[in-house]
Design an enzyme around this catalytic site. Structure first.
Site, PDB file in Angstrom:
ATOM      1  N   SER A 122       0.596  -1.523  -0.142  1.00 40.16           N
ATOM      2  CA  SER A 122       0.553  -0.194   0.159  1.00 40.16           C
ATOM      3  C   SER A 122       0.857   1.061  -0.484  1.00 40.16           C
ATOM      4  O   SER A 122       1.611   1.107   0.574  1.00 40.16           O
ATOM      5  CB  SER A 122      -0.791   0.128   1.321  1.00 40.16           C
ATOM      6  OG  SER A 122      -1.523   1.159   1.493  1.00 40.16           O
ATOM      7  N   TYR A 166      -2.460   0.064  10.864  1.00 43.18           N
ATOM      8  CA  TYR A 166      -2.800  -0.616   9.403  1.00 43.18           C
ATOM      9  C   TYR A 166      -0.863  -0.339   8.679  1.00 43.18           C
ATOM     10  O   TYR A 166      -0.341  -0.607   7.670  1.00 43.18           O
ATOM     11  CB  TYR A 166      -3.654   0.038   8.484  1.00 43.18           C
ATOM     12  CG  TYR A 166      -3.633   0.054   7.284  1.00 43.18           C
ATOM     13  CD1 TYR A 166      -4.184  -1.434   6.734  1.00 43.18           C
ATOM     14  CD2 TYR A 166      -3.538   0.674   6.263  1.00 43.18           C
ATOM     15  CE1 TYR A 166      -4.206  -1.542   5.404  1.00 43.18           C
ATOM     16  CE2 TYR A 166      -3.692   0.213   4.947  1.00 43.18           C
ATOM     17  CZ  TYR A 166      -3.410  -0.413   4.142  1.00 43.18           C
ATOM     18  OH  TYR A 166      -3.861  -1.185   2.984  1.00 43.18           O
TER      19      TYR A 166
END
Length: 264
Positions: A126, A139
């Site tokens: 990501s 995250y």
């Protein structure tokens, strides 16, 4: 090619699996809750946080396909909340799925890849693995961990002709907004800023790029002899931030983020 992809029942994983199967590849995906024929490929149950489940899955896959050419690690989720309020147990669960889950599955297939002296491992990371995201710190931490893991794994596996890379997507139109988990309690001191950021994230996600872009990228990587360390993909307004951070330095980049996100 014979391809395994974790977290393939929805979102980016589903788009990738459907596309690769459409191109004629033999695709087996995973889901924590579903199994059997699904769309145009097959799903097997897998809980990436459970050692026994990963081992069982590995045996099932090799019985079904006999040889694996590509492993795509995609399973993961997001938990949101202030760092002060997210419990250690919630943080552990985030890391156990997004990072250690990826490690478990990769370890399961490494002996197979080494024996064949060939293979590709593609990790869906990501932009949050290159830019820390407020109120989604764990995250980001899980994705930063994948960055270091991938860089080290590439060097360890180079003698065995096994290629490894990261895909670093920005925001894409998936069900990530609906599936975002939230810590049980949020201190009122953070609430206004937290809601501000969640609204920003939801807007960017709902207006994100088409996941088909990632599927097309991966289909092109299947036949490349040498994979780059990472491939940043998404809207230019987001992907360019990575290059801005590297070029101008972290201090200037942070000031720009504060202005853009109206922090302070």
């Amino acid at each position: 090619m014979n391809i395994v992809i974790t977290g393939a029942s929805s979102g980016i994983g589903l788009t990738i699996a459907k596309h690769l199967a459409h191109l004629g590849h033999q695709v087996v995906g995973t889901s924590r809750y579903k199994e059997g024929a699904f769309e145009n490929f097959h799903l097997l149950k897998l809980d990436v946080t459970d050692d026994a489940s990963v081992e069982k899955f590995g045996d099932q896959i090799l019985e079904r396909l006999s040889q694996i050419d590509v492993l795509i690690n995609n399973a993961g989720y997001v938990i949101a909340g202030p760092i002060e309020n997210i419990t250690i147990e919630e943080a552990k669960q985030q890391l156990d799925t997004n990072y250690f889950g990826l490690v478990r599955v990769t370890q399961q297939f490494l002996p197979h890849f080494r024996a064949n002296n060939i293979g590709k491992i593609i990790n869906i990371c990501s932009l949050a693995g290159q830019i820390g995201m407020p109120f989604q710190a764990h995250y980001s931490a899980s994705k930063y961990a994948i960055e270091g893991f991938t860089e080290a794994l590439r060097l360890e596996l180079a003698p065995f002709n096994i290629q490894v890379c990261n895909i670093n997507p920005g925001d894409f139109r998936t069900n990530i907004t609906a599936n975002r988990k939230t810590t049980s309690q949020i201190d009122p001191a953070y609430l206004k800023q937290y809601e501000h950021f969640i609204k920003i994230y939801a807007t960017e996600e709902n207006n994100g790029a088409d996941p088909q872009i990632i599927a097309d990228l991966i289909s092109s990587l299947l036949y490349k002899k040498k994979l780059n360390v990472r491939y940043t993909v998404g809207k230019l307004s987001q992907t360019s931030s990575v290059f801005f951070k590297r070029f101008f330095g972290e201090q200037i980049f942070e000031r720009v983020l504060k202005m853009m996100w109206k922090i302070g």
